[in-house]
Write an enzyme that holds these catalytic residues in place. Structure first.
Site, PDB file in Angstrom:
ATOM      1  CD  GLU A 241      -2.964  -1.046   2.351  1.00 14.25           C
ATOM      2  OE1 GLU A 241      -2.866  -0.089   3.162  1.00 14.25           O
ATOM      3  OE2 GLU A 241      -3.836  -1.916   2.445  1.00 14.25           O
TER       4      GLU A 241
ATOM      5  CG  HIS B 278      -6.280   0.707   4.573  1.00 17.49           C
ATOM      6  ND1 HIS B 278      -5.059   0.161   4.827  1.00 17.49           N
ATOM      7  CD2 HIS B 278      -7.002   0.494   5.714  1.00 17.49           C
ATOM      8  CE1 HIS B 278      -5.024  -0.353   6.044  1.00 17.49           C
ATOM      9  NE2 HIS B 278      -6.193  -0.150   6.606  1.00 17.49           N
TER      10      HIS B 278
END
Length: 526
Positions: free
Chosen positions: A260, A278
């Site tokens: 990420e 997220h």
């Protein structure tokens, strides 16, 4: 005044709470690792989200740091073992975004069931593909929870409200808790074989990494839909894509990824796959809640010694801390006494409490004993890193709580297994909360434990105390207090003397040479 750095973007209420509690706070976000290292040494506390990486190098530079507070659940960005070794408490806020994350998992489950993202894109493109998007109902379907903790239990509650059947795999889930939640506890293979939907709600550890591996996905019920709003790395992303392509997996929705920000993924563009960046904790309410909680927890710790939601230290509420403070002081001194006298000979330790002490939270008392015990090995030891040091030395630590009535209104006893046999010291609190030693190695004695002291074991014979006083006087050492205990007249006696100045090795040698002396140790407290 304690000083806190907020190094990630956080709701302004966090800084406001710190200032209201009398804590100086700086909000400096977006710093690189080197920039953070350059300034972190001036702070007692560090409040973070997910962007700041609290590495071993950062902790090494944080010479004044006492607490790291993560506004959120995941602490993948904090080196907890390094923090523990440095004596830094690591806290998170596991409940501030629980509902938000659980609701996001439910939302993704609905989106998969009814193909909402694809239907939206098709309709907004001017198509009207009513027959293309044939969904499934959630009612009467089986939801498999991997992890039935805080968030998982909320998802279970919502799913039961949708009339789903909920099964759960969680090694820590008790039969009683499963009954309370209204879920059926199963093994992982059973869950894979039975679940129509699977949601993951577990931290990323060595045990849970790729818990939905290629082999596990192959065991899953054909057409299963998988949702992960917990942690990237719980699902094998390549194997998941293969399952989607083959049709064995009916759909998948990921809010978290191994890498990420996820700018590229083998899953992107795969049919029946939904992704979000997220967003599990991304609601206005959750952002405010976690900011408030982390500030309150850190302030309680820095001001009052309260420990809430710590990952490397027992909890100790701000209300408990003042009550436990004198007991912890007593425990620390007993541990220090035993450590200075027994040292490397210690193989295991037991902490026993009775009377008033038995009614309190024993974990902080144990932590204080270990801090005192381990101080002989490290001058930077505290309640956070002492258990780690004890484990590294292979010490077996036991806690014992007695309901019995004893000779004292409260008593703490620390016993050690040593190479020379068992050794035990015990202490109590006087009415004003002052710690007092009442027994050492089976000999009754009443003594304060403060400053430089001498511990002497000698034969109980006339003239010894005079010779001792003369030797100390000739060396210019003044006696502050004098405490004597003995097993029996003419037998073994113990002397504990507080002295105004530390005793050097030359004087210790002179004392050991006195007739009748068996042991002499220089001690230091405080």
């Amino acid at each position: 005044m304690p000083k806190v750095l907020i190094s990630d973007k956080m709701d302004p209420k966090a800084a406001q709470i710190f200032r209201e509690r009398g804590i100086e706070v700086d909000e400096i976000t977006g710093k690189t690792k080197d920039e953070l290292i350059a300034i972190i040494g001036g702070y007692d506390g560090l409040a973070i989200r997910s962007a700041t990486k609290v590495t071993k190098e950062v902790l090494a530079a944080a010479t004044n740091l006492k607490v790291v507070g993560r506004a959120g659940i995941g602490v993948d960005n904090v080196d907890i073992p390094a923090a523990s070794a440095a004596g830094v408490v690591v806290m998170n806020t596991p409940f501030g975004n629980s509902i938000t994350t659980a609701e996001h998992a439910i939302a993704l489950m609905f989106a998969l069931a009814r193909q909402l993202p694809e239907a939206d894109a098709s309709t907004q493109a001017g198509k009207w593909e009513k027959n293309r998007f044939m969904g499934v109902e959630l009612t009467a379907k089986t939801l498999g929870l991997i992890g039935a903790g805080n968030i998982g239990s909320i998802v279970a509650d919502r799913a039961l409200g949708l009339k789903m059947k909920v099964i759960a795999y969680d090694p820590f889930l008790t039969a009683e808790r499963a009954l309370e939640l209204g879920v059926e506890k199963v093994e992982l293979d059973q869950l894979l074989a039975r679940a129509d939907f699977i949601t993951l709600h577990t931290p990323l550890t060595d045990q849970t990494r790729n818990i939905l591996s290629r082999e596990a996905l192959a065991k899953a019920k054909k057409g299963v839909r998988i949702i992960n709003c917990a942690r990237g790395g719980l699902v094998d992303e390549v194997a998941l894509k293969e399952g989607l392509d083959s049709g064995h997996i009916g759909g998948a929705a990921l809010d978290v990824f191994v890498e990420e920000p996820a700018k590229a993924s083998p899953l992107f563009g795969t049919p029946n796959f939904i992704s979000t960046p997220h967003l599990g904790a991304s609601t206005t309410e959750a952002q405010v809640n976690v900011a408030i909680q982390v500030a309150e927890q850190m302030a309680d710790f820095l001001i009052a010694g309260g420990v809430t939601n710590a990952l490397n230290m027992p909890s100790l509420s701000a209300e408990e801390a003042p009550k436990l403070k004198p007991y912890m002081a007593l425990a620390e001194r007993l541990g220090s006494l035993l450590g200075q006298l027994a040292g490397d000979a210690i193989r295991g330790v037991a902490i026993e409490v009775e009377g008033a002490a038995a009614e309190l939270n024993q974990k902080p008392i144990t932590g204080a004993v270990l801090a005192g015990l381990m101080r002989v090995y490290s001058d930077t030891v505290n309640m956070v890193n002492a258990p780690t040091l004890a484990r590294e030395r292979g010490l077996d630590v036991r806690e014992v709580r007695h309901d019995r009535e004893g000779d004292y209104h409260t008593l703490v006893r620390v016993s050690a297994e040593t190479a020379e046999g068992p050794r035990s010291v015990a202490g109590t609190l006087f009415g004003n909360g002052a710690p007092r030693l009442v027994e050492i190695f089976g000999i009754k004695v009443e003594a304060d434990l403060a400053g430089p002291m001498l511990y002497i074991v000698n034969e109980d014979a006339p003239g010894f105390i005079g010779r001792l006083g003369t030797t100390l006087g000739q060396a210019g050492v003044n006696i502050g207090t004098f405490h004597l205990g003995r097993r029996a007249a003419g037998g073994e006696a113990v002397l504990l003397l507080s002295v105004d100045t530390a005793v050097d090795e030359a004087l210790l040698a002179d004392l050991r040479a006195l007739p009748g002396v068996r042991t002499v140790h220089a001690l230091r407290f405080g």
